[in-house]
Design a protein around this motif. Structure first.
Motif, PDB file in Angstrom:
ATOM      1  N   SER A  50      60.087  51.754  15.782  1.00 37.84           N
ATOM      2  CA  SER A  50      59.012  51.348  16.678  1.00 37.84           C
ATOM      3  C   SER A  50      58.532  49.955  16.319  1.00 37.84           C
ATOM      4  CB  SER A  50      57.830  52.318  16.558  1.00 37.84           C
ATOM      5  OG  SER A  50      58.006  53.394  17.434  1.00 37.84           O
ATOM      6  N   VAL A  51      58.363  49.103  17.315  1.00 39.76           N
ATOM      7  CA  VAL A  51      57.777  47.792  17.060  1.00 39.76           C
ATOM      8  C   VAL A  51      56.595  47.605  18.010  1.00 39.76           C
ATOM      9  CG1 VAL A  51      59.903  46.734  16.256  1.00 39.76           C
ATOM     10  CG2 VAL A  51      59.318  46.637  18.681  1.00 39.76           C
ATOM     11  N   VAL A  52      55.685  46.735  17.602  1.00 38.89           N
ATOM     12  CA  VAL A  52      54.455  46.545  18.384  1.00 38.89           C
ATOM     13  C   VAL A  52      54.314  45.082  18.784  1.00 38.89           C
ATOM     14  CG1 VAL A  52      51.954  46.711  18.371  1.00 38.89           C
ATOM     15  CG2 VAL A  52      53.332  48.442  17.180  1.00 38.89           C
ATOM     16  N   PHE A  53      54.106  44.857  20.048  1.00 34.90           N
ATOM     17  CA  PHE A  53      53.685  43.545  20.527  1.00 34.90           C
ATOM     18  C   PHE A  53      52.221  43.673  20.939  1.00 34.90           C
ATOM     19  CE2 PHE A  53      58.236  43.075  21.181  1.00 34.90           C
ATOM     20  CZ  PHE A  53      58.462  41.760  20.786  1.00 34.90           C
ATOM     21  N   PRO A  54      51.287  43.231  20.118  1.00 34.43           N
ATOM     22  CA  PRO A  54      49.879  43.428  20.493  1.00 34.43           C
ATOM     23  C   PRO A  54      49.537  42.552  21.696  1.00 34.43           C
ATOM     24  CG  PRO A  54      50.134  42.697  18.198  1.00 34.43           C
ATOM     25  CD  PRO A  54      51.426  42.479  18.867  1.00 34.43           C
ATOM     26  N   LEU A  55      48.974  43.194  22.713  1.00 38.75           N
ATOM     27  CA  LEU A  55      48.572  42.474  23.917  1.00 38.75           C
ATOM     28  C   LEU A  55      47.066  42.328  23.927  1.00 38.75           C
ATOM     29  CD1 LEU A  55      50.847  44.296  26.502  1.00 38.75           C
ATOM     30  CD2 LEU A  55      51.258  42.098  25.404  1.00 38.75           C
ATOM     31  N   GLY A  56      46.601  41.213  24.420  1.00 37.41           N
ATOM     32  CA  GLY A  56      45.166  40.984  24.471  1.00 37.41           C
ATOM     33  C   GLY A  56      44.513  41.824  25.550  1.00 37.41           C
ATOM     34  N   GLU A  57      43.191  41.857  25.519  1.00 36.46           N
ATOM     35  CA  GLU A  57      42.430  42.481  26.593  1.00 36.46           C
ATOM     36  C   GLU A  57      42.738  41.733  27.870  1.00 36.46           C
ATOM     37  OE1 GLU A  57      40.276  44.961  26.498  1.00 36.46           O
ATOM     38  OE2 GLU A  57      40.048  45.291  24.349  1.00 36.46           O
ATOM     39  N   ARG A  58      42.606  42.417  29.011  1.00 35.25           N
ATOM     40  CA  ARG A  58      42.693  41.700  30.272  1.00 35.25           C
ATOM     41  C   ARG A  58      41.468  40.790  30.302  1.00 35.25           C
ATOM     42  NH1 ARG A  58      45.696  42.944  35.149  1.00 35.25           N
ATOM     43  NH2 ARG A  58      46.702  44.722  34.217  1.00 35.25           N
ATOM     44  N   GLN A  59      41.647  39.566  29.839  1.00 34.83           N
ATOM     45  CA  GLN A  59      40.481  38.779  29.469  1.00 34.83           C
ATOM     46  C   GLN A  59      40.179  37.694  30.489  1.00 34.83           C
ATOM     47  OE1 GLN A  59      41.451  36.097  26.254  1.00 34.83           O
ATOM     48  NE2 GLN A  59      43.478  36.967  26.253  1.00 34.83           N
ATOM     49  N   VAL A  60      39.058  37.075  30.239  1.00 32.34           N
ATOM     50  CA  VAL A  60      38.656  35.977  31.104  1.00 32.34           C
ATOM     51  C   VAL A  60      39.701  34.875  30.994  1.00 32.34           C
ATOM     52  CG1 VAL A  60      36.773  34.410  31.674  1.00 32.34           C
ATOM     53  CG2 VAL A  60      36.305  36.596  30.531  1.00 32.34           C
ATOM     54  N   GLU A  61      40.149  34.419  32.135  1.00 33.48           N
ATOM     55  CA  GLU A  61      41.169  33.383  32.191  1.00 33.48           C
ATOM     56  C   GLU A  61      40.626  32.091  31.602  1.00 33.48           C
ATOM     57  OE1 GLU A  61      44.536  31.830  32.497  1.00 33.48           O
ATOM     58  OE2 GLU A  61      44.425  33.750  33.547  1.00 33.48           O
ATOM     59  N   THR A  62      41.388  31.506  30.667  1.00 38.45           N
ATOM     60  CA  THR A  62      40.914  30.268  30.049  1.00 38.45           C
ATOM     61  C   THR A  62      41.451  29.046  30.777  1.00 38.45           C
ATOM     62  OG1 THR A  62      42.751  30.454  28.532  1.00 38.45           O
ATOM     63  CG2 THR A  62      40.605  31.212  27.746  1.00 38.45           C
ATOM     64  N   ARG A  63      42.588  29.226  31.501  1.00 40.21           N
ATOM     65  CA  ARG A  63      43.130  28.074  32.199  1.00 40.21           C
ATOM     66  C   ARG A  63      42.256  27.757  33.412  1.00 40.21           C
ATOM     67  NH1 ARG A  63      48.930  29.970  33.624  1.00 40.21           N
ATOM     68  NH2 ARG A  63      47.766  31.868  34.035  1.00 40.21           N
ATOM     69  N   SER A  64      42.329  26.546  33.857  1.00 41.30           N
ATOM     70  CA  SER A  64      41.536  26.150  35.017  1.00 41.30           C
ATOM     71  C   SER A  64      42.113  26.823  36.263  1.00 41.30           C
ATOM     72  CB  SER A  64      41.564  24.649  35.196  1.00 41.30           C
ATOM     73  OG  SER A  64      42.825  24.257  35.700  1.00 41.30           O
ATOM     74  N   TRP A  65      41.291  26.928  37.328  1.00 40.69           N
ATOM     75  CA  TRP A  65      41.793  27.567  38.544  1.00 40.69           C
ATOM     76  C   TRP A  65      42.973  26.795  39.107  1.00 40.69           C
ATOM     77  CZ3 TRP A  65      41.957  24.777  43.014  1.00 40.69           C
ATOM     78  CH2 TRP A  65      41.146  23.622  43.077  1.00 40.69           C
ATOM     79  N   PHE A  66      42.952  25.467  38.915  1.00 48.44           N
ATOM     80  CA  PHE A  66      44.044  24.656  39.442  1.00 48.44           C
ATOM     81  C   PHE A  66      45.364  25.015  38.754  1.00 48.44           C
ATOM     82  CE2 PHE A  66      46.809  20.958  39.116  1.00 48.44           C
ATOM     83  CZ  PHE A  66      47.031  20.706  40.456  1.00 48.44           C
ATOM     84  N   THR A  67      45.311  25.124  37.420  1.00 46.81           N
ATOM     85  CA  THR A  67      46.524  25.464  36.684  1.00 46.81           C
ATOM     86  C   THR A  67      47.033  26.836  37.104  1.00 46.81           C
ATOM     87  OG1 THR A  67      45.462  24.309  34.866  1.00 46.81           O
ATOM     88  CG2 THR A  67      47.492  25.508  34.365  1.00 46.81           C
ATOM     89  N   ARG A  68      46.096  27.765  37.261  1.00 49.03           N
ATOM     90  CA  ARG A  68      46.509  29.121  37.645  1.00 49.03           C
ATOM     91  C   ARG A  68      47.179  29.116  39.007  1.00 49.03           C
ATOM     92  NH1 ARG A  68      41.712  32.838  37.756  1.00 49.03           N
ATOM     93  NH2 ARG A  68      43.235  34.380  38.384  1.00 49.03           N
ATOM     94  N   LEU A  69      46.536  28.461  39.977  1.00 52.25           N
ATOM     95  CA  LEU A  69      47.098  28.426  41.320  1.00 52.25           C
ATOM     96  C   LEU A  69      48.454  27.718  41.316  1.00 52.25           C
ATOM     97  CD1 LEU A  69      44.533  27.740  44.171  1.00 52.25           C
ATOM     98  CD2 LEU A  69      46.199  29.584  43.929  1.00 52.25           C
ATOM     99  N   ALA A  70      48.532  26.620  40.546  1.00 47.23           N
ATOM    100  CA  ALA A  70      49.792  25.874  40.503  1.00 47.23           C
ATOM    101  C   ALA A  70      50.899  26.758  39.952  1.00 47.23           C
ATOM    102  CB  ALA A  70      49.626  24.622  39.644  1.00 47.23           C
ATOM    103  N   ASN A  71      50.585  27.535  38.914  1.00 46.41           N
ATOM    104  CA  ASN A  71      51.597  28.418  38.341  1.00 46.41           C
ATOM    105  C   ASN A  71      52.016  29.515  39.318  1.00 46.41           C
ATOM    106  OD1 ASN A  71      52.498  27.991  35.441  1.00 46.41           O
ATOM    107  ND2 ASN A  71      50.325  27.458  35.384  1.00 46.41           N
ATOM    108  N   LEU A  72      50.993  30.058  40.022  1.00 46.01           N
ATOM    109  CA  LEU A  72      51.320  31.087  41.011  1.00 46.01           C
ATOM    110  C   LEU A  72      52.180  30.500  42.122  1.00 46.01           C
ATOM    111  CD1 LEU A  72      47.971  33.061  41.302  1.00 46.01           C
ATOM    112  CD2 LEU A  72      50.141  33.843  40.363  1.00 46.01           C
ATOM    113  N   ALA A  73      51.829  29.301  42.572  1.00 47.39           N
ATOM    114  CA  ALA A  73      52.597  28.675  43.647  1.00 47.39           C
ATOM    115  C   ALA A  73      54.034  28.446  43.203  1.00 47.39           C
ATOM    116  CB  ALA A  73      51.941  27.365  44.060  1.00 47.39           C
ATOM    117  N   ALA A  74      54.211  28.028  41.930  1.00 45.10           N
ATOM    118  CA  ALA A  74      55.569  27.803  41.426  1.00 45.10           C
ATOM    119  C   ALA A  74      56.342  29.113  41.388  1.00 45.10           C
ATOM    120  CB  ALA A  74      55.492  27.180  40.039  1.00 45.10           C
ATOM    121  N   LYS A  75      55.690  30.159  40.922  1.00 44.72           N
ATOM    122  CA  LYS A  75      56.321  31.475  40.876  1.00 44.72           C
ATOM    123  C   LYS A  75      56.678  31.912  42.302  1.00 44.72           C
ATOM    124  CE  LYS A  75      55.368  35.708  38.282  1.00 44.72           C
ATOM    125  NZ  LYS A  75      54.285  36.532  37.727  1.00 44.72           N
TER     126      LYS A  75
END
Lengths: 328, 417, 278
Positions: free
Chosen positions: B107-132
């Motif tokens: 068994s191995v563990v990849f610790p995942l963070g809480e579904r947390q407050v986004e630290t990136r700016s909204w622009f970066t987030r949207l740009a990444n989503l648009a690229a995806k």
């Protein structure tokens, strides 16, 4: 392989609750496809709203009869929602929008956002107790030999097939009336119907809603029988099972869904029994594993639907003359 | 019904065949009590390369069977993490030196963070989503062009087109990854896969749909036949590939590269560029070659094309072959960015419909542009809506288009009478 | 039969768009374009009540498109038209049919898997049993029986009575034309619009179709028909309207139109030349 057991199992399936539910779902499709020429590829969406309308209402504390009404009301609303944007357009658009909506509804019911209402991926259980409390049949098993049913199964079957009978009676009256004649005219050529003063759009909406409500009844029957609704029960394949049932019987014939459903479930169960029997006897070697039997059944239904549509689109009850008309 | 359902459910839970040694784990948000995280791709490699890949299931669990005991490296594909979920330590995408003893299920563990407050700016987030979305959209566009053109020349909506997409993904999986296959590198698996896809398209036309048209089978009947075909073929895939999502042996896990505010794995960039290039080449082909001109002529008016000496049957055959090739390529790309799954094409079908109707059914350019718009719109919608509603957005676009402009952006209103 | 013998047209000048003494249909400024192509651009056209008007013109003249616009099967870009003084532009096809303007189609639309009798019964206007509630509650049977009598009489008149229980899909092309005309009559039209009623009909049936068209007029309905066969048009019409490139280029009594050099130029000459060559 125990052939007698396979046969009795198949017979049980042929008259069981799922067969009655498919007869209902296919009856709805018969109104759409067989009589009006509408290509509804999302009958399972109507089944879903029927089942969930009932289950959610009861789960939230409402009485069962109100649940049934809510299910029917949702089916009417869904018919309007699907019909208004598509029924003025080519037949294909209805097919596309209905199949898409059916998938979407499934996603939405299993979504986390609605989990408090629909139970998400877990669904809702044990909401039909009042229905089983009404069961007048004394507890026990009825039948002869291995061909038998519990009092509980018999009760659902009786109500299910009775519903089928009543709906078919209603449809007989409707489809033999001038109203039914307009539907058939639309199926043959909607421009001709228009040129004779028929409001084609209004009739199509009525047909979509009527067949959809019958589909919702099918969904309720399945849900009540298993005392459970789950989003992954209502997958698109159900719609195409119902199409296979209908085309097997013969679209545009009142009794086609009943004949089709009985034969379909007999064959489905029979194939399943034979495949599993052959598997246990080791006749198939390692070519097929146990968990692949279900996939083989689905594949066979697809093949059957294709072949029926190509070789005998008029089904078992249809006549040769229909084919000779060469209208399309 | 219940045995069928139980089967389907078990298909999703069975991740790979049981083996003596394996590495596995369960991915949960924010520690042991958090919600499970599904659909995350993990790869296990040794000194010689990747030995196996796995995907986390609905309960967050994953398992990769191993060839034997030894020391392995486990990597997690950050790109496959759902929006808002991240590794607690973003640099820890790989666990080196995982030792597995004989018969051990490590068994191995990849610790995942809480579904947390986004630290990136909204622009970066949207740009990444648009690229995806652009990557996804260009794949949808590739697949949808065939669907639209086949409709254009035959008037039939092929409900089995999704299965052609899956065909590409599955055949490439067989050539590159399947234990029963020759084990080619994925890049080498592409040419034979595309050839087979073209053959499949041509075969469907010659063996099934042309004879039916000759018999004057109506449009409605043809649609029902195509849905039967879809059902049949899809479950053959299920028997052959199994119910679990299968990543390709190559390119499953990559480290991200950064392009300004956007970060993506190199494969996404590559796939986007290749898809757009193929679409552009296809567009030039339609505009400038004899076949392309004939194809557009048939789509425009079959009788007129026939009268002017174009062999309509041949054009339809080529359209099927070309459409299936593009769909096959889309399938491979989809398999690389996501995973190979028996019903991936059927799931994509709805998005393709939305793309085709948005662009105007029957046109190639419309389908391509519609695909890209739908791809970007559905991904970008996750900025405001839960991820689960991605498909709902596509359908909403579809219904809106039908109500406002049913002929689509580039379609011409049909002439009556 | 010709204009000379048709008193209604006394004193009407043979000019495009000329007003008629008692028009049942008046169309003005009707336009329709497809892409860049202007399919219909009719400045003015009046149809005299109680007449048989033939509409002719070369292929692609916009005759059928004009029919489609008037009957609500296609949307006009511009224009108005009145039927018996009622504006009809923007009305949908079934609404147009209900006010008494009934059309047939160039390619017959027999309802294949309905019996001949049902084909006719469908057309009867104002059926109580066609409403969903009416169908469930009943009470439509008396009306239906009356319609059935009318339908059987019509089938008898059109020589289709022996086939009345057969599917319409089993009929020959010519029989379908007869059926479609009988069905249109069942709808009790005041203006019957026939789109090429003779196309693909053999000579024997042709005569009976012609006789039926005359009869319809005798019974008080107005007939507007598109036809390619010049002999039929000249022999049957009281008035002939010629369309070319979407416009009405000439109208008048058959003899006058037949002699109009512009018409011969635009249509007859070219078409006759083609026919001779073929």
């Amino acid at each position: 392989m125990d052939l007698v057991k396979i046969l009795t199992d198949s017979l049980r399936a042929a008259i069981g609750v799922p067969a009655a539910a498919y007869a209902l779902a296919a009856t709805g499709l018969n109104v759409h496809f067989g009589y009006t020429g509408l290509l509804n590829f999302g009958q399972v969406a109507f089944m879903l709203v029927g089942a969930y309308g009932t289950a959610v209402t009861v789960n939230e504390g409402g009485p069962l009869w109100l649940g049934l009404l809510v299910g029917i009301g949702l089916a009417v609303a869904l018919g309007l929602l699907l019909g208004i944007p598509t029924l003025r357009l080519r037949a294909d658009y209805l097919a596309i929008v209905t199949i898409a909506t059916a998938e979407i509804l499934r996603y939405v019911t299993r979504s986390r956002a609605l989990q408090s209402l629909t139970g998400g991926v877990f669904g809702i259980q044990k909401f039909a107790n009042p229905f089983f409390d009404l069961n007048p049949i004394p507890p026990g098993r009825y039948g002869f030999g291995t061909f038998n049913f519990s009092h509980r199964q018999l009760w659902v079957m009786a109500v299910g097939w009775l519903t089928v009978g009543l709906i078919l009676l209603l449809l007989t009256v409707l489809l033999r009336s001038p109203w039914g004649r307009v539907l058939k005219a639309i199926r043959e050529d909607e421009d001709a119907a228009r040129s004779l003063g028929k409001n084609v759009f209004a009739y199509k909406i009525q047909s979509l809603i009527l067949g959809g409500v019958i589909g919702a009844l099918a969904g309720m029957l399945l849900a009540i029988d298993t005392q459970a609704v789950n989003p992954d029960t209502f997958i698109s394949i159900l719609t195409f099972f119902a199409y296979t049932v209908l085309i097997l019987g013969g679209p545009g014939r009142i009794l086609a869904p009943v004949v089709g459903a009985v034969i379909f479930w007999f064959l489905l169960q029979f194939t399943d029994g034979v495949l599993r029997g052959a598997l246990e006897a080791g006749w198939l070697g390692s070519a097929i594993e146990g968990n692949e039997v279900a996939a083989i059944r689905f594949a066979l239904v697809g093949l059957g639907l294709m072949l029926l549509m190509i070789l005998r689109p008029q089904g078992i009850l249809g006549s040769r003359e229909e084919l000779l008309t060469d209208e399309r | 019904m219940p045995p069928i359902l139980a089967y389907i459910v078990s298909c999703f839970l069975l991740l790979g065949a049981p083996a003596a040694e394996s590495i596995g784990g369960t991915l949960r948000e924010g520690g042991a009590q958090g919600d499970p995280v599904a659909g995350v791709v993990l790869a296990v490699s040794d000194a010689s390369g990747v030995v196996g890949t796995g995907v986390s299931g609905d309960d967050g669990s994953w398992e990769v069977p191993l060839p034997g005991p030894g020391t392995y490296r486990v990597s997690l594909d950050v790109q496959s993490l759902p929006e808002g979920v991240a590794l607690r330590n973003p640099d820890r995408t790989e666990l080196e030196g995982v030792e597995v003893r004989a018969g051990q299920r490590k068994s191995v563990v990849f610790p995942l963070g809480e579904r947390q407050v986004e630290t990136r700016s909204w622009f970066t987030r949207l740009a990444n989503l648009a690229a995806k979305g652009l990557t996804y959209g260009s794949i949808v566009a590739l697949a949808a062009v065939g669907l639209s053109l086949i409709f254009g020349v035959t008037g039939m909506v092929n409900f089995a087109h999704g299965e052609v997409v899956t065909f590409g993904a599955v055949v490439a999986w067989f050539f590159s990854t399947s234990a029963a296959g020759p084990g080619l590198h994925l890049l080498w698996a592409v040419p034979p896969t595309l050839l087979l896809a073209a053959a499949l398209g041509a075969g469907l036309e010659r063996g099934l749909f042309r004879p039916l048209r000759r018999r004057r089978t109506g449009n409605v009947a043809l649609i029902v036949v195509s849905i039967g075909l879809s059902l049949l073929v899809r479950h053959i895939y299920l028997i052959l590939v199994g119910g679990a999502p299968q990543p390709y042996r190559q390119y499953a896990v990559q480290t991200q590269i950064s392009l300004g505010p956007v970060s993506m794995p190199p494969k996404a960039l590559f796939i986007t560029l290749v898809s757009l290039a193929v679409l552009a080449a296809f567009g030039l082909m339609l505009r400038h070659t004899r076949l392309g001109i004939a194809l557009r002529a048939v789509a425009d008016n079959k009788d007129l094309a026939e009268a002017s000496g174009i062999s309509v049957d041949r054009v339809i055959l080529y359209t099927w072959a070309l459409g299936a090739t593009l769909a096959g390529l889309a399938g491979i790309f989809l398999g690389i960015t996501q995973t190979v799954q028996w019903d991936m094409g059927f799931i994509l079908l709805l998005t393709m419909f939305a793309a085709v109707i948005l662009g105007g059914i029957g046109t190639a350019f419309g389908a391509a542009l519609g695909g890209i718009i739908i791809g970007v719109a559905t991904e970008a919608s996750t900025f405001w809506l839960p991820v689960e509603f991605k498909v709902v957005v596509a359908l909403a676009v579809l219904i809106l288009v039908l109500m406002v402009r049913p002929q689509g952006i580039f379609g011409v209103k049909e002439r009556v009478g | 039969m010709n204009a000379e013998s048709s008193p209604a047209f006394q004193g009407v000048a043979p000019l495009p768009g000329v007003p008629k003494p008692d028009p049942i249909l008046v169309a003005a400024g009707v336009e329709r374009s497809f892409g860049g192509l202007r399919a219909v651009a009719v400045d003015r056209l009046e149809i005299q009540r109680g007449s048989i008007t033939g509409l002719i013109g070369p292929n692609g003249a916009g005759k059928t498109t004009f029919f489609n616009l008037l009957t609500g099967f296609d949307r006009a870009d511009a224009g108005t038209w009145h039927f018996d003084g009622r504006p009809l532009q923007g009305k949908r096809a079934h609404q147009v049919a209900r006010v008494g303007m009934v059309r047939t189609f160039q390619l017959t639309k027999a309802l294949g898997r309905l019996s001949l009798l049902d084909n006719l019964l469908l057309a009867a206007p104002g059926q109580r049993g066609e409403r969903l509630a009416g169908a469930v509650l009943g009470g439509w049977r008396a009306q239906e029986a009356a319609h059935r009598e009318q339908a059987e009489a019509l089938l008898e008149r059109f020589g289709l009575a022996p086939l009345s229980r057969h599917f319409a899909g089993t009929l020959s092309g010519g029989q379908r034309k007869l059926l479609e005309m009988a069905r249109a009559l069942m709808a009790r039209p005041r203006l019957l619009m026939l789109d090429e009623p003779m196309a693909g009909v053999n000579p024997a049936l042709r005569q009976s179709l012609l006789a039926h068209i005359q009869e319809i007029r005798t019974e008080g309905a107005t007939v507007l028909f598109i036809e390619h066969d010049m002999d039929v048009v000249m022999g049957t019409s009281d008035w002939v309207v010629v369309m070319a490139e979407g416009r009405v280029i000439a109208e008048g009594p058959p003899a006058a139109v037949g002699a109009d050099p512009e018409v011969i130029d635009a249509y007859l000459g070219r078409d006759h030349g083609k026919a001779a060559g073929a």
